[in-house]
Design a protein around this motif. Structure first.
Motif, mmCIF file in Angstrom:
data_model
loop_
_atom_site.group_PDB
_atom_site.id
_atom_site.type_symbol
_atom_site.label_atom_id
_atom_site.label_comp_id
_atom_site.label_asym_id
_atom_site.label_seq_id
_atom_site.Cartn_x
_atom_site.Cartn_y
_atom_site.Cartn_z
ATOM 1 N N PHE A 79 0.841 -1.211 0.000
ATOM 2 C CA PHE A 79 0.000 0.000 0.000
ATOM 3 C C PHE A 79 0.870 1.252 0.000
ATOM 4 C CE2 PHE A 79 -2.885 3.201 1.586
ATOM 5 C CZ PHE A 79 -4.101 2.861 1.004
ATOM 6 N N ALA A 80 1.961 1.227 0.750
ATOM 7 C CA ALA A 80 2.865 2.381 0.760
ATOM 8 C C ALA A 80 3.497 2.596 -0.614
ATOM 9 C CB ALA A 80 3.950 2.176 1.815
ATOM 10 N N ASN A 81 3.818 1.523 -1.302
ATOM 11 C CA ASN A 81 4.359 1.653 -2.654
ATOM 12 C C ASN A 81 3.341 2.273 -3.601
ATOM 13 O OD1 ASN A 81 6.332 1.164 -4.763
ATOM 14 N ND2 ASN A 81 5.010 -0.515 -5.422
ATOM 15 N N MET A 82 2.086 1.894 -3.456
ATOM 16 C CA MET A 82 1.029 2.505 -4.270
ATOM 17 C C MET A 82 0.925 4.002 -3.997
ATOM 18 S SD MET A 82 -1.901 -0.448 -3.840
ATOM 19 C CE MET A 82 -3.166 0.695 -4.423
ATOM 20 N N LEU A 83 1.022 4.391 -2.729
ATOM 21 C CA LEU A 83 0.937 5.813 -2.399
ATOM 22 C C LEU A 83 2.104 6.595 -2.986
ATOM 23 C CD1 LEU A 83 -0.241 5.801 1.344
ATOM 24 C CD2 LEU A 83 -1.567 6.392 -0.688
ATOM 25 N N VAL A 84 3.294 6.029 -2.895
ATOM 26 C CA VAL A 84 4.465 6.731 -3.424
ATOM 27 C C VAL A 84 4.351 6.908 -4.934
ATOM 28 C CG1 VAL A 84 6.954 6.545 -3.766
ATOM 29 C CG2 VAL A 84 5.964 5.994 -1.544
ATOM 30 N N THR A 85 3.904 5.865 -5.622
ATOM 31 C CA THR A 85 3.763 5.957 -7.083
ATOM 32 C C THR A 85 2.732 7.009 -7.479
ATOM 33 O OG1 THR A 85 4.353 3.612 -7.265
ATOM 34 C CG2 THR A 85 3.282 4.631 -9.160
ATOM 35 N N GLN A 108 -4.555 21.144 -15.424
ATOM 36 C CA GLN A 108 -5.564 21.796 -14.594
ATOM 37 C C GLN A 108 -6.261 20.790 -13.670
ATOM 38 O OE1 GLN A 108 -5.983 25.006 -14.409
ATOM 39 N NE2 GLN A 108 -4.448 25.405 -16.001
ATOM 40 N N ASN A 109 -6.758 19.698 -14.241
ATOM 41 C CA ASN A 109 -7.512 18.722 -13.451
ATOM 42 C C ASN A 109 -6.531 17.759 -12.773
ATOM 43 O OD1 ASN A 109 -9.924 19.873 -14.323
ATOM 44 N ND2 ASN A 109 -10.007 18.544 -16.131
ATOM 45 N N VAL A 110 -6.034 18.189 -11.683
ATOM 46 C CA VAL A 110 -5.088 17.381 -10.920
ATOM 47 C C VAL A 110 -5.780 16.845 -9.672
ATOM 48 C CG1 VAL A 110 -2.877 17.329 -9.735
ATOM 49 C CG2 VAL A 110 -3.171 18.748 -11.777
ATOM 50 N N GLN A 111 -5.680 15.548 -9.446
ATOM 51 C CA GLN A 111 -6.296 14.953 -8.277
ATOM 52 C C GLN A 111 -5.495 15.280 -7.024
ATOM 53 O OE1 GLN A 111 -6.638 10.785 -9.022
ATOM 54 N NE2 GLN A 111 -8.147 11.016 -10.677
ATOM 55 N N ASN A 112 -6.144 15.071 -5.896
ATOM 56 C CA ASN A 112 -5.473 15.333 -4.622
ATOM 57 C C ASN A 112 -4.355 14.327 -4.402
ATOM 58 O OD1 ASN A 112 -7.225 17.462 -4.006
ATOM 59 N ND2 ASN A 112 -8.741 16.062 -3.118
ATOM 60 N N ARG A 113 -3.276 14.793 -3.827
ATOM 61 C CA ARG A 113 -2.161 13.912 -3.500
ATOM 62 C C ARG A 113 -2.357 13.365 -2.094
ATOM 63 N NH1 ARG A 113 3.176 17.365 -4.506
ATOM 64 N NH2 ARG A 113 2.066 18.649 -2.966
ATOM 65 N N TYR A 114 -2.006 12.113 -1.947
ATOM 66 C CA TYR A 114 -2.162 11.438 -0.654
ATOM 67 C C TYR A 114 -0.800 10.953 -0.192
ATOM 68 C CZ TYR A 114 -7.211 11.455 -1.351
ATOM 69 O OH TYR A 114 -8.509 11.849 -1.540
ATOM 70 N N THR A 115 -0.608 11.001 1.102
ATOM 71 C CA THR A 115 0.645 10.567 1.710
ATOM 72 C C THR A 115 0.360 9.509 2.774
ATOM 73 O OG1 THR A 115 2.640 11.328 2.837
ATOM 74 C CG2 THR A 115 0.568 12.373 3.467
ATOM 75 N N PHE A 116 1.400 9.108 3.466
ATOM 76 C CA PHE A 116 1.264 8.027 4.441
ATOM 77 C C PHE A 116 0.348 8.448 5.593
ATOM 78 C CE2 PHE A 116 5.738 6.250 3.388
ATOM 79 C CZ PHE A 116 5.259 5.852 2.150
ATOM 80 N N GLY A 117 -0.536 7.520 5.971
ATOM 81 C CA GLY A 117 -1.383 7.732 7.130
ATOM 82 C C GLY A 117 -0.839 7.018 8.359
ATOM 83 N N SER A 118 -1.467 7.262 9.469
ATOM 84 C CA SER A 118 -0.994 6.661 10.728
ATOM 85 C C SER A 118 -1.186 5.156 10.757
ATOM 86 C CB SER A 118 -1.731 7.306 11.910
ATOM 87 O OG SER A 118 -3.144 7.145 11.767
ATOM 88 N N ALA A 119 -2.145 4.636 9.983
ATOM 89 C CA ALA A 119 -2.400 3.194 9.989
ATOM 90 C C ALA A 119 -1.216 2.412 9.412
ATOM 91 C CB ALA A 119 -3.669 2.875 9.204
ATOM 92 N N LEU A 120 -0.486 3.039 8.497
ATOM 93 C CA LEU A 120 0.670 2.346 7.922
ATOM 94 C C LEU A 120 1.743 2.107 8.976
ATOM 95 C CD1 LEU A 120 1.057 4.145 4.469
ATOM 96 C CD2 LEU A 120 -0.085 1.984 4.978
ATOM 97 N N PHE A 121 2.007 3.083 9.780
ATOM 98 C CA PHE A 121 3.036 2.930 10.814
ATOM 99 C C PHE A 121 2.602 1.928 11.877
ATOM 100 C CE2 PHE A 121 3.368 7.205 9.017
ATOM 101 C CZ PHE A 121 4.681 7.187 8.553
#
Length: 259
Positions: free
Chosen positions: A139-145, A159-172
């Motif tokens: 899942f972390a690899n998917m987020l980084v990609t 213009q139409n750029v989706q929101n970027r997501y980073t690591f959440g607390s559940a991963l740690f």
């Protein structure tokens, strides 16, 4: 005493790891919205394995579960499966480990049986920890990609750029829980070696049969073994061997021989 301490500590550490895997799987913050260079801060989005949530600046939070299974990415479903398998194996390992604890006596269970159960639970904990670590890492690899792809599109002026997501607390939480389950499983495997009874650790001894063979006689047949002494026969100048009958027996003179 050290074996019992190692087994109990392995059970406690593995229990914490399994509980952490369950908490991590149920958490919603597997991925959180990256607020860096984001002009809109009134809405904060985060996603989990089972639903996505939106939290507004007023404090109101709305979560929406995923109503589809086939519409989700294959890697996302693989992460779900890995976490579920890890939890199931961890729970089964806990049940087996409870009956295998050396400080608990159940009937007339032998130490060898408890040693086998301890080894089985240790292997289950190790596999459960590996499943959790693998699922979280995928899942972390998917987020980084996705993060770097979104960043590239943003800097290219799209213009139409989706929101970027980073690591959440559940991963740690998942990484720590998987590591605890892995360490606990290793401790259980180490404790298994000290639980094997000493009398079962023997060296194989080869027994050689006696050098003198015994021959058995059955019926009219005689089987020679090669070790029987030769029968001595007394033969002199005036000695004549008595005639024998057709069946091999010695024949004795009768009264008709003298007529």
């Amino acid at each position: 005493m050290s074996t019992t301490v190692c087994q109990v500590m392995g059970f406690i550490v593995s229990s914490l790891g399994v509980a952490g895997c369950m908490v991590s799987t149920a958490m919603d913050m597997w991925s959180t919205q990256d607020l860096y260079d984001n002009p809109v801060t009134a809405v904060f989005q985060y996603q989990g394995l089972w639903r996505s949530c939106v939290r507004q600046s007023s404090g109101f939070t709305e979560c929406r579960p995923y109503f589809t299974i086939l519409g989700l990415p294959a890697m996302f479903q693989a992460v779900r499966a890995l976490m579920i398998v890890g939890i199931v194996l961890g729970i089964l390992g806990l049940f087996v480990c409870i009956f295998a604890l050396k400080c608990i006596r159940i009937g007339n269970m032998e130490d060898s049986a408890k040693a086998n159960m301890t080894l089985t639970s240790g292997i289950m904990f190790i596999v459960a920890g590996l499943c959790a670590i693998t699922g979280v890492s995928v899942f972390a690899n998917m987020l980084v990609t996705n993060f770097w792809m979104s960043t590239t599109n943003m800097y290219q002026g799209m213009q139409n750029v989706q929101n970027r997501y980073t690591f959440g607390s559940a991963l740690f939480v998942g990484w720590v829980a998987g590591g605890l389950a892995l360490v606990g499983g290793i401790m259980m495997c180490l404790a298994c070696r000290g639980m094997i009874p000493e009398e079962s650790r023997y060296k194989a001894v080869s027994y050689n049969a006696s050098g003198r063979n015994i021959s058995y006689r059955t019926g009219p047949y005689k089987v020679g073994s090669g070790y029987e002494p030769e029968t001595k026969t007394r033969k002199g100048p005036g000695y004549e061997e008595a005639p024998r009958s057709e069946d091999g027996g010695r024949s004795y003179p009768s009264k008709y021989d003298y007529v």
